[in-house]
Scaffold this active site. Structure first.
Site, PDB file in Angstrom:
ATOM      1  CG  HIS A 102      -7.643  -3.481  -0.873  1.00 25.60           C
ATOM      2  ND1 HIS A 102      -7.811  -4.183   0.311  1.00 25.60           N
ATOM      3  CD2 HIS A 102      -6.758  -4.195  -1.603  1.00 25.60           C
ATOM      4  CE1 HIS A 102      -7.049  -5.267   0.265  1.00 25.60           C
ATOM      5  NE2 HIS A 102      -6.399  -5.297  -0.879  1.00 25.60           N
ATOM      6  CG  ASP A 103      -8.591  -7.052  -3.043  1.00 26.69           C
ATOM      7  OD1 ASP A 103      -7.782  -6.329  -3.647  1.00 26.69           O
ATOM      8  OD2 ASP A 103      -8.259  -7.855  -2.140  1.00 26.69           O
TER       9      ASP A 103
ATOM     10  CD  GLU B 100      -7.373 -11.687   1.055  1.00 30.91           C
ATOM     11  OE1 GLU B 100      -7.997 -11.070   0.206  1.00 30.91           O
ATOM     12  OE2 GLU B 100      -6.166 -11.983   0.929  1.00 30.91           O
TER      13      GLU B 100
ATOM     14  CG  ASP C  99      -2.360 -10.444   0.921  1.00 32.55           C
ATOM     15  OD1 ASP C  99      -3.428  -9.884   0.635  1.00 32.55           O
ATOM     16  OD2 ASP C  99      -1.583 -10.926   0.065  1.00 32.55           O
TER      17      ASP C  99
ATOM     18  CG  ASP D 223      -2.319  -6.238   4.203  1.00 31.70           C
ATOM     19  OD1 ASP D 223      -2.213  -7.478   4.181  1.00 31.70           O
ATOM     20  OD2 ASP D 223      -3.226  -5.625   3.625  1.00 31.70           O
TER      21      ASP D 223
HETATM   22  C1  GLC Z   1      -5.017 -10.072  -1.524  1.00 32.21           C
HETATM   23  C2  GLC Z   1      -5.084  -8.562  -1.544  1.00 32.21           C
HETATM   24  C3  GLC Z   1      -5.039  -8.090  -2.969  1.00 32.21           C
HETATM   25  C4  GLC Z   1      -3.734  -8.531  -3.575  1.00 32.21           C
HETATM   26  C5  GLC Z   1      -3.541 -10.039  -3.398  1.00 32.21           C
HETATM   27  C6  GLC Z   1      -2.138 -10.416  -3.678  1.00 32.21           C
HETATM   28  O1  GLC Z   1      -6.102 -10.667  -2.092  1.00 32.21           O
HETATM   29  O2  GLC Z   1      -6.205  -8.123  -0.851  1.00 32.21           O
HETATM   30  O3  GLC Z   1      -5.205  -6.704  -3.094  1.00 32.21           O
HETATM   31  O4  GLC Z   1      -3.702  -8.202  -4.929  1.00 32.21           O
HETATM   32  O5  GLC Z   1      -3.816 -10.475  -2.104  1.00 32.21           O
HETATM   33  O6  GLC Z   1      -1.307 -10.013  -2.650  1.00 32.21           O
END
Ligand code: GLC
Ligand code: CA
Length: 543
Positions: free
Chosen positions: A323-324, A254, A197, A101
């Site tokens: 995971h979110d 993402e 990310d 990541d």
């Molecule tokens: C992304 C991740 C999340 C994190 C955020 C900040 O959305 O998936 O878990 O808190 O980025 O890095």
């Protein structure tokens, strides 16, 4: 045998691991790299060819690793660099690649880069971050102003997420070079790819103007102002040139807020990444007291559009969890729904839509949301700030905790449920976050013994997919597009076809069986399947 195919990632299953919650081996209650290595055979049995690890770098863990203090070090909670090298090598023996990541929008306030930058305006890293004398009205994604005062430097710095996660200044070529170096370091270590990310937020509008307020506090959510700004693709193409070109490295970005029609700029021959996670089919959204609630028809439309957008160019990551997000059996179905059937219904879509399936740990057994009544029980910081925001908007505790229960990221972060032993086989110590209470009824070991379990169904489908050129390569044709209950489509390849029908509703659904044009039932998630009728949550595959 090694997978040398340049597009190996189209034919496999990716499995997302949240290391803290997967498998502990030293009894400290936190999952670790050795734990992941110890479970590789299980993952291989799920058809997994790629593991996306959420961040394992050194981190103060205020956002569970998404606050990186040193990209070149492994978090001691998870193990050592040697453990990481061992994981990569052991995975490789099983034909599994490790995907890291890359958290490149921001770092931890403890990162040496920020420690330097905050010292003074004269520091060589002075503008590695985004400093201003006066804040604007942007609100951080985890609540509160997106600007934090720094006494040492006597200026504010910008943070898209928590105030301990200062945003990097991508305008600065030294910053970009430092980030490309990080990625190349991990390629040298043998990782097979990257998930990027929060990558749509890296380019900020240079006027930093106020946005139109979206709540009573006069603020606007930062990403309304910063997502996918003009010029972002120039940076990403530069990243591609310096990191990816000429290497067999797989990437998925993402990309909250990217629309299907924009996908072509991001993925495929003209784009940057192999795939992009867009979120248009997910329940919830960013402001939990005002949640996005999608009907089955909305979910279908969103997925149909993405399938269409990636039909000729690019590729689609199929996913319902990460995971979110809350657990999918809760997010898409009512409280009363039969969760095992619901899990199988979603697994059907996950493994038969065109694209690469991304399974989140525990999804294969249909793990469910938690049900914690007190805000103190929640660990992740967004739950707490969303709860506060809801109270400020005038909601009661019951209402506010209801929003948190539905959308807390902790729903996905409780430990993996391996078996019925104390702590579900996750740890011999005290787990860092409580287990879901249902682990004695819902776990891998029980489902391995039950031919009718979600896990058994998952395995049947994954084996089918592995052997089916139609599912791996076939094109996608939407069916029954206007049906409010049934998610239906056909996959076609070299004169062969599979038709998939899933009743996402909790009541019986009927369809005109002529759409099957004589195809025979191949697989069902229920024992009483028949043509023309789908019982609640029934999924049928016809060949
Ligand atoms: C992304 C991740 C999340 C994190 C955020 C900040 O959305 O998936 O878990 O808190 O980025 O890095
Ligand atoms: Ca541990």
């Amino acid at each position: 045998m090694k997978q040398m195919d340049a597009q190996w990632w189209k034919k496999t299953v990716c499995y997302e691991i949240y290391p803290s919650s997967f498998q502990d081996t030293n009894g400290d209650g936190v999952g670790d790299l050795k734990g992941i290595t110890s479970r590789l055979d299980y993952l291989a049995s799920l058809g997994v060819g790629c593991i996306w690890l959420t961040p394992v770098y050194a981190s103060p863990m205020k956002d569970n690793g998404y606050d990186v203090s040193d990209f070149y070090k492994i978090n001691p909670l998870y193990g050592t660099m040697e453990d990481m090298e061992n994981l990569i090598a052991e995975a490789d023996k099983r034909n599994i690649k490790i995907v890291m990541d890359l958290v490149f929008n921001h770092v931890s306030e403890e990162n040496a880069w920020f420690q330097e930058s905050k010292k003074s305006k004269e520091n060589p890293k002075s503008d590695w971050f985004i400093w201003r004398d006066t804040p604007n009205n942007w609100r951080g994604i985890f609540g509160g102003s997106a600007w934090k005062w720094c006494e040492e430097r006597k200026q504010y710095y910008l943070h898209t997420f928590g105030d301990f996660q200062p945003d990097l200044n991508w305008e600065n070529p030294e910053v970009r070079k430092a980030l490309y170096d990080v990625a190349n370091f991990w390629i040298q270590k043998g990782v097979g790819g990257f998930r990027l990310d929060a990558v749509v937020y890296i380019k900020k509008p240079q006027d930093f103007a106020d946005g139109k307020p979206d709540a009573s506090d006069g603020m606007v959510l930062i990403h309304e102002m910063t997502a996918n700004r003009d010029g972002i693709l120039d940076y990403l193409h530069e990243f591609k040139k310096n990191v990816l070109d000429g290497k067999n490295i797989f990437t998925v970005g993402e990309a909250n807020g990217i629309l299907p029609e924009q996908l072509k700029d991001w993925v495929g021959s003209e784009g940057v990444f192999d795939m992009l996670f867009e979120f248009n089919h997910l329940q919830g959204g960013d402001i939990w007291y005002n949640p996005i609630v999608l009907s089955t028809l909305d979910v279908k439309n969103a997925i149909f559009q993405s399938q269409k957008a990636t039909a000729l160019n690019g590729w689609y990551p199929v996913f319902f969890e990460n995971h979110d997000k809350p657990r999918s059996v809760n997010a898409y179905f009512s409280k009363a729904a039969d969760k095992a059937l619901a899990s199988k219904a979603l697994t059907t879509l996950l493994l038969t839509l065109r694209g690469t399936p991304f399974v989140y740990e525990g999804e294969e057994i249909g793990m469910t949301n938690v049900d914690w009544d007190s805000i103190e029980a929640y660990h992740e910081l967004n739950s707490r700030s969303q709860y506060e925001m809801a109270l400020q908007e005038g909601f009661s505790h019951e209402q506010a905790i209801g929003f948190v229960k539905a959308l807390s990221r902790d729903n996905a972060r409780t430990p993996m449920q391996w078996d019925s032993s104390p702590n579900a086989g996750f740890t011999t110590g005290k787990p860092w976050i409580p287990l879901n209470e249902n682990f004695k009824q819902l776990n891998v070991a029980l489902q391995e013994e039950n031919a009718n379990s979600p896990l058994a169904y998952y395995r049947r489908l994954v084996n089918l997919r592995k052997q089916s050129p139609v599912l791996l390569n076939g094109n996608f044709l939407p069916l029954l597009a206007d049906d409010p209950q049934i998610f239906a489509f056909r996959r076609e390849f070299e004169g062969k076809a599979l038709t998939v029908l899933v009743n996402l509703s909790e009541s019986e659904a009927h369809y005109d069986s002529s759409i099957l044009s004589g195809q025979k039932l191949l697989l069902s998630n229920r024992n009483d399947a028949s043509v023309g009728i789908l019982r609640p949550l029934e999924a049928n595959l016809f060949e």
